[in-house]
Design a protein around this motif. Structure first.
Motif, PDB file in Angstrom:
ATOM      1  N   ASN A 194      13.426   6.024  -5.521  1.00 13.75           N
ATOM      2  CA  ASN A 194      14.017   5.206  -4.466  1.00 13.75           C
ATOM      3  C   ASN A 194      12.999   4.274  -3.824  1.00 13.75           C
ATOM      4  O   ASN A 194      13.365   3.196  -3.338  1.00 13.75           O
ATOM      5  CB  ASN A 194      14.663   6.114  -3.424  1.00 13.75           C
ATOM      6  CG  ASN A 194      15.975   6.699  -3.918  1.00 13.75           C
ATOM      7  OD1 ASN A 194      16.926   5.977  -4.200  1.00 13.75           O
ATOM      8  ND2 ASN A 194      16.013   8.012  -4.052  1.00 13.75           N
ATOM      9  N   LEU A 195      11.726   4.632  -3.844  1.00 11.48           N
ATOM     10  CA  LEU A 195      10.685   3.720  -3.390  1.00 11.48           C
ATOM     11  C   LEU A 195      10.688   2.447  -4.248  1.00 11.48           C
ATOM     12  O   LEU A 195      10.680   1.324  -3.731  1.00 11.48           O
ATOM     13  CB  LEU A 195       9.330   4.415  -3.469  1.00 11.48           C
ATOM     14  CG  LEU A 195       8.068   3.670  -3.014  1.00 11.48           C
ATOM     15  CD1 LEU A 195       6.986   4.683  -2.648  1.00 11.48           C
ATOM     16  CD2 LEU A 195       7.515   2.728  -4.079  1.00 11.48           C
ATOM     17  N   ILE A 196      10.712   2.641  -5.558  1.00 12.48           N
ATOM     18  CA  ILE A 196      10.687   1.493  -6.470  1.00 12.48           C
ATOM     19  C   ILE A 196      11.976   0.687  -6.351  1.00 12.48           C
ATOM     20  O   ILE A 196      11.958  -0.547  -6.312  1.00 12.48           O
ATOM     21  CB  ILE A 196      10.470   1.973  -7.919  1.00 12.48           C
ATOM     22  CG1 ILE A 196       9.118   2.679  -8.042  1.00 12.48           C
ATOM     23  CG2 ILE A 196      10.548   0.801  -8.891  1.00 12.48           C
ATOM     24  CD1 ILE A 196       8.929   3.432  -9.333  1.00 12.48           C
ATOM     25  N   ARG A 197      13.107   1.371  -6.271  1.00 11.95           N
ATOM     26  CA  ARG A 197      14.385   0.675  -6.141  1.00 11.95           C
ATOM     27  C   ARG A 197      14.455  -0.100  -4.813  1.00 11.95           C
ATOM     28  O   ARG A 197      15.067  -1.176  -4.752  1.00 11.95           O
ATOM     29  CB  ARG A 197      15.544   1.667  -6.245  1.00 11.95           C
ATOM     30  CG  ARG A 197      15.726   2.236  -7.656  1.00 11.95           C
ATOM     31  CD  ARG A 197      16.850   3.255  -7.704  1.00 11.95           C
ATOM     32  NE  ARG A 197      18.140   2.637  -7.431  1.00 11.95           N
ATOM     33  CZ  ARG A 197      18.922   2.088  -8.350  1.00 11.95           C
ATOM     34  NH1 ARG A 197      18.538   2.068  -9.622  1.00 11.95           N
ATOM     35  NH2 ARG A 197      20.094   1.557  -8.016  1.00 11.95           N
ATOM     36  N   CYS A 198      13.814   0.421  -3.787  1.00 15.00           N
ATOM     37  CA  CYS A 198      13.737  -0.302  -2.520  1.00 15.00           C
ATOM     38  C   CYS A 198      12.991  -1.620  -2.703  1.00 15.00           C
ATOM     39  O   CYS A 198      13.417  -2.673  -2.210  1.00 15.00           O
ATOM     40  CB  CYS A 198      13.044   0.569  -1.470  1.00 15.00           C
ATOM     41  SG  CYS A 198      12.750  -0.250   0.120  1.00 15.00           S
ATOM     42  N   ILE A 249       8.036   2.279   2.855  1.00 17.66           N
ATOM     43  CA  ILE A 249       7.409   2.520   1.553  1.00 17.66           C
ATOM     44  C   ILE A 249       6.478   3.721   1.637  1.00 17.66           C
ATOM     45  O   ILE A 249       6.478   4.611   0.760  1.00 17.66           O
ATOM     46  CB  ILE A 249       6.634   1.274   1.077  1.00 17.66           C
ATOM     47  CG1 ILE A 249       7.601   0.102   0.821  1.00 17.66           C
ATOM     48  CG2 ILE A 249       5.820   1.583  -0.172  1.00 17.66           C
ATOM     49  CD1 ILE A 249       8.593   0.335  -0.283  1.00 17.66           C
ATOM     50  N   GLN A 250       5.689   3.798   2.681  1.00 14.77           N
ATOM     51  CA  GLN A 250       4.727   4.891   2.796  1.00 14.77           C
ATOM     52  C   GLN A 250       5.400   6.226   3.101  1.00 14.77           C
ATOM     53  O   GLN A 250       4.868   7.277   2.747  1.00 14.77           O
ATOM     54  CB  GLN A 250       3.682   4.547   3.855  1.00 14.77           C
ATOM     55  CG  GLN A 250       2.815   3.362   3.448  1.00 14.77           C
ATOM     56  CD  GLN A 250       1.592   3.190   4.316  1.00 14.77           C
ATOM     57  OE1 GLN A 250       1.450   3.808   5.358  1.00 14.77           O
ATOM     58  NE2 GLN A 250       0.687   2.320   3.872  1.00 14.77           N
ATOM     59  N   THR A 251       6.572   6.192   3.734  1.00 14.91           N
ATOM     60  CA  THR A 251       7.314   7.438   3.958  1.00 14.91           C
ATOM     61  C   THR A 251       7.790   8.013   2.632  1.00 14.91           C
ATOM     62  O   THR A 251       7.690   9.230   2.389  1.00 14.91           O
ATOM     63  CB  THR A 251       8.511   7.198   4.891  1.00 14.91           C
ATOM     64  OG1 THR A 251       8.036   6.746   6.165  1.00 14.91           O
ATOM     65  CG2 THR A 251       9.308   8.476   5.089  1.00 14.91           C
ATOM     66  N   TYR A 252       8.317   7.166   1.761  1.00 12.78           N
ATOM     67  CA  TYR A 252       8.706   7.623   0.416  1.00 12.78           C
ATOM     68  C   TYR A 252       7.514   8.289  -0.274  1.00 12.78           C
ATOM     69  O   TYR A 252       7.634   9.360  -0.859  1.00 12.78           O
ATOM     70  CB  TYR A 252       9.182   6.445  -0.434  1.00 12.78           C
ATOM     71  CG  TYR A 252      10.591   5.984  -0.197  1.00 12.78           C
ATOM     72  CD1 TYR A 252      11.677   6.788  -0.530  1.00 12.78           C
ATOM     73  CD2 TYR A 252      10.849   4.728   0.345  1.00 12.78           C
ATOM     74  CE1 TYR A 252      12.980   6.349  -0.327  1.00 12.78           C
ATOM     75  CE2 TYR A 252      12.144   4.286   0.559  1.00 12.78           C
ATOM     76  CZ  TYR A 252      13.204   5.094   0.220  1.00 12.78           C
ATOM     77  OH  TYR A 252      14.485   4.663   0.427  1.00 12.78           O
ATOM     78  N   ALA A 283       0.862  -1.185   0.000  1.00 14.57           N
ATOM     79  CA  ALA A 283       0.000   0.000   0.000  1.00 14.57           C
ATOM     80  C   ALA A 283       0.898   1.235   0.000  1.00 14.57           C
ATOM     81  O   ALA A 283       1.793   1.353   0.839  1.00 14.57           O
ATOM     82  CB  ALA A 283      -0.909   0.001   1.212  1.00 14.57           C
ATOM     83  N   LEU A 284       0.659   2.146  -0.924  1.00 14.38           N
ATOM     84  CA  LEU A 284       1.464   3.358  -0.987  1.00 14.38           C
ATOM     85  C   LEU A 284       1.063   4.379   0.081  1.00 14.38           C
ATOM     86  O   LEU A 284       1.849   5.258   0.433  1.00 14.38           O
ATOM     87  CB  LEU A 284       1.338   3.992  -2.375  1.00 14.38           C
ATOM     88  CG  LEU A 284       1.976   3.198  -3.526  1.00 14.38           C
ATOM     89  CD1 LEU A 284       1.607   3.824  -4.869  1.00 14.38           C
ATOM     90  CD2 LEU A 284       3.481   3.136  -3.360  1.00 14.38           C
ATOM     91  N   ASN A 285      -0.155   4.239   0.577  1.00 14.31           N
ATOM     92  CA  ASN A 285      -0.653   5.205   1.555  1.00 14.31           C
ATOM     93  C   ASN A 285      -1.660   4.505   2.468  1.00 14.31           C
ATOM     94  O   ASN A 285      -1.849   3.290   2.377  1.00 14.31           O
ATOM     95  CB  ASN A 285      -1.282   6.415   0.852  1.00 14.31           C
ATOM     96  CG  ASN A 285      -2.118   5.999  -0.359  1.00 14.31           C
ATOM     97  OD1 ASN A 285      -2.570   4.861  -0.462  1.00 14.31           O
ATOM     98  ND2 ASN A 285      -2.327   6.913  -1.275  1.00 14.31           N
TER      99      ASN A 285
END
Length: 283
Positions: free
Chosen positions: A192-196, A178-181, A157-159
């Protein structure tokens, strides 16, 4: 670098075995491939069985090597992002700047893409190694649940959502990092979210940077290289600008924080510059 065996190599092994069989039968007429085939066909049933067995062995070896060295086995993977249309431009810019290995393919989908008339979207998401979804739009997680696309791979979940417990029970992951990004949504943070996600689930060699925090409340100007978190620092920067006029009337503009993202901030910047051209000091 990936190694692919071509059809020519298969043909080569085919005729190699024909000549080998012909040689085993001590046939003298091997001047051309055609004659070799005729010679082979004239051999006994036992020789033909040995030949077929040998060919199948070579095909098995080639298939094994193909499976080990093909892109699919050498890190090929898919990443899917389900996002609302208003954020699509920012996500698109992030995908252009990912700099991931060529075998990793990333795509994003909006509600308009997730229709029965577009089965390719479902196929891509189903095959993805990791999925990111904006759960504030109920249609997107509903689609994943309806199409049974949550199991088999991590879905982040992005948010936050109105009912995170229900979504978590369905298998959607609510991850703080993930949600912090995503909360501090800039192109750099989305990259960087995707690379994570790639580093966690696809390729441990992929690096990523920590989130760049965007202030919740700040002052911004299109000519400034930074965001200001207090009025004093903003005015110090503003009064030092060439052409500053202390007598010019001051006008203030308030925006939502989401206006600062790429694809929307340009309109705010244009408004600020137009007001300054008209003789106002903008805050």
């Amino acid at each position: 670098m990936f190694i692919n065996f071509s059809a020519l190599q298969v043909v080569f092994w085919f005729f190699f075995n024909i000549f080998s069989t012909a040689k085993t039968r001590k046939c003298s007429d091997k001047s051309t491939c055609l004659r070799a085939v005729k010679t082979f066909l004239g051999c006994g049933a036992r020789s033909r069985i040995r030949f077929v067995h040998r060919v199948w062995c070579w095909f098995g070896i080639l298939a094994l090597v193909w499976g080990l060295l093909s892109p699919a086995a050498a890190g090929a993977a898919r990443l899917a992002i389900l996002e609302v249309d208003i954020n699509s431009y920012q996500v698109q810019q992030a995908l252009k700047n990912l700099d991931l290995p060529a075998a990793i393919e990333s795509r994003f989908f909006t509600e308009a893409d997730l229709t029965p008339e577009n089965p390719a979207a479902r196929e891509f998401i189903a095959a993805a190694a990791v999925v990111f979804v904006n759960v504030m739009s109920r249609d997107l997680p509903d689609y994943l649940e309806r199409e049974k696309l949550i199991g088999g791979h991590p879905v982040y979940a992005l948010n936050q959502a109105g009912d995170p417990e229900k979504l978590a029970a369905a298998g959607i992951l609510f991850d703080n990092q993930i949600q912090t990004y995503y909360h501090h949504r800039t192109v750099v943070n989305l990259v960087n979210l995707i690379r994570c996600g790639v580093q966690r689930h696809v390729d441990a060699a992929v690096s990523y940077a920590a989130p760049v925090m965007v202030p919740e409340i700040c002052l911004r100007h299109p000519e400034a290289k930074e965001l200001f978190t207090d009025l004093k620092s903003y005015l110090a920067w503003d009064t030092a600008r060439p052409g500053y006029d202390a007598e010019a009337p001051r006008v203030g503009i308030m925006f939502y924080g989401t206006t600062l993202k790429v694809g929307q901030v340009e309109a705010a910047d244009k408004l600020v510059r137009r007001l300054e051209t008209a003789g106002f000091r903008v805050l």
